[in-house]
Design an enzyme around this catalytic site. Structure first.
Site, PDB file in Angstrom:
ATOM      1  CB  SER A 110      -2.572  -7.688   5.516  1.00  0.00           C
ATOM      2  OG  SER A 110      -2.213  -6.438   6.059  1.00  0.00           O
ATOM      3  NE  ARG A 152      -2.252   1.218  12.518  1.00  0.00           N
ATOM      4  CZ  ARG A 152      -1.369   0.240  12.568  1.00  0.00           C
ATOM      5  NH1 ARG A 152      -0.358   0.302  13.413  1.00  0.00           N
ATOM      6  NH2 ARG A 152      -1.472  -0.807  11.784  1.00  0.00           N
ATOM      7  CG  ASP A 212      -5.022   0.890  11.145  1.00  0.00           C
ATOM      8  OD1 ASP A 212      -5.444   0.860  12.320  1.00  0.00           O
ATOM      9  OD2 ASP A 212      -4.251   0.031  10.684  1.00  0.00           O
ATOM     10  CG  ASP A 271      -1.957  -1.117   1.161  1.00  0.00           C
ATOM     11  OD1 ASP A 271      -2.414  -1.448   0.058  1.00  0.00           O
ATOM     12  OD2 ASP A 271      -2.296  -1.662   2.223  1.00  0.00           O
TER      13      ASP A 271
END
Length: 401
Positions: free
Chosen positions: A170, A92, A121, A13
């Protein structure tokens, strides 16, 4: 010259986002920011190699201590979401703040991430970033890209990308948890192969058991088996020690913030041990009323943490109550590691709201209180009286009598 700071991992990504930010958004320079919250060393090596191949300037920010302390603070709220520790969620805001600070220092006009429009996220990053004057860009979401499109884009341009098991899964790793998702794991009835796990051995691999004594001071773990550790070292030690017994695996259907239900697999050995130990010690020192009310407070704290909103005013108010209860959560809890479980088998504290003599079946009275066993007779007579009365009235009105 327009500059943008990109949350950069070197995965598919974020690698694709570098080109898109230049081609589709017109930025002159993309700066990659990688934040260390306990990922494996090879991930940083891969990110550095990818950045070099792309010609991207990168900054690595070490936030392990800050993140580890936040994880240990979360223990005070027994923080879990639908049964699993909040590793990714807690990381995060720490990552987002580090990226924002770097972006400002480097004179960037914007910050960007590679999140899709379906996950959590994107919300956690932007809750931090939108409190700044910088533009916020999400190429994968805004251009509505699919993973297949990204792979094709990367192949056409010869971009160096690796993700998970050669792209099958992932994987997101930090000190507190390791998550694995994607490919066949998205099927609720798919049985995960043992190879997806890295932190935990298969439960039952080790035949013996292990007793671990965790020492707490005002709700925070400070030592294991009498040896003091800093936050990072303590978590790493317990991840390795409990992981050998298969402790800390979660396979679940998770309800994301956008309402989507997703299949998730997690590993969190240290978090499991520490959460179980902390709850065991709380059970010894807190009153029944405190425990019942705190369960509601903990749930609200965990919900805000899951949303990435640990700086919300509500969280500060909740922590006022939590910190008051933690003043007495000092002592030790002993955890038994055995076949994938981390079970409390002992707890001790000078603040224990417990009397062995009072609770024992071998004593006739409660010393110092003037209470005898016979005194419970009156309580027993009143216990359930209102319900019995209501049931009798209902029978009479319904004509059952």
């Amino acid at each position: 010259m327009d500059r943008v700071a990109l949350a950069f991992s070197g995965g598919l990504d974020t690698t694709v986002c570098v080109g898109l930010l230049e081609e589709e958004y017109g930025y002159d320079e993309v700066i990659g920011v990688t934040v260390d919250v306990g990922q494996p060393a090879e991930e940083f090596e891969e990110a550095e190699e990818t950045a070099e191949a792309l010609g991207v300037e990168t900054h690595v920010v070490d936030a392990r201590e800050e993140f580890a302390q936040l994880c240990l603070d979360s223990l005070k709220a027994n923080a879990t979401y639908q049964g699993y520790p909040l590793g990714t969620a807690l990381a995060r805001p720490v990552i987002a703040n580090a990226i924002l600070e770097t972006a400002i220092e480097e004179g960037c006009d914007a910050v960007a991430h590679g999140c899709t429009g379906k996950g959590n996220d994107q919300l956690r990053f932007e809750a931090v970033w939108r409190d700044s004057d910088l533009d916020v860009i999400a190429p994968v979401r805004e251009l509505e890209l699919t993973r297949e499109w990204e792979i094709e884009y990367a192949e056409e341009r010869g971009l160096p990308v690796e993700s998970g098991n050669e792209g099958d899964w992932s994987i997101d790793t930090n000190l507190w948890s390791r998550s694995v998702e994607g490919a066949n794991l998205e099927q609720p009835n798919y049985v995960p192969p043992e190879e997806i796990y890295d932190w935990t051995d298969a439960p039952g691999t080790v035949e013996d058991t292990d007793l671990v004594e965790i020492e707490f001071e005002q709700g925070e773990p400070v030592a294991v088996d009498g040896e003091e550790y800093g936050p990072v070292e303590l978590i790493e030690h317990l991840n390795e020690r409990a992981g050998a017994y298969g402790v800390g695996r979660t396979d679940m259907m998770e309800d994301r913030m956008l309402g989507l239900k997703v299949r998730e697999n997690y590993e969190h050995p240290a978090a499991t041990v520490l959460l179980n130990a902390h709850e065991a010690l709380e059970g010894l020192v807190l009153t029944q009323e405190e425990r019942e009310f705190k369960a509601q407070v903990d749930q609200q704290w965990s919900k805000k943490a899951y949303q990435g909103l640990i700086d919300a005013p509500l969280v500060g108010a909740l922590e006022g109550f939590i910190e008051q209860t933690q003043k007495r959560v000092t002592g030790t809890a002993t955890i038994k590691l055995d076949g994938g479980s981390a079970r409390p088998v002992g707890r001790e504290s000078e603040y224990a709201a417990y009397s062995e003599a009072a609770a024992s079946f071998n004593t006739e009275t409660i010393e110092g209180q003037g209470i005898t066993q016979k005194d419970a007779t009156g309580v027993a007579k009143y216990h359930g009286y209102q319900g019995r009365l209501a049931n009798a009235v209902t029978k009479r009105v319904d004509g059952d009598e």
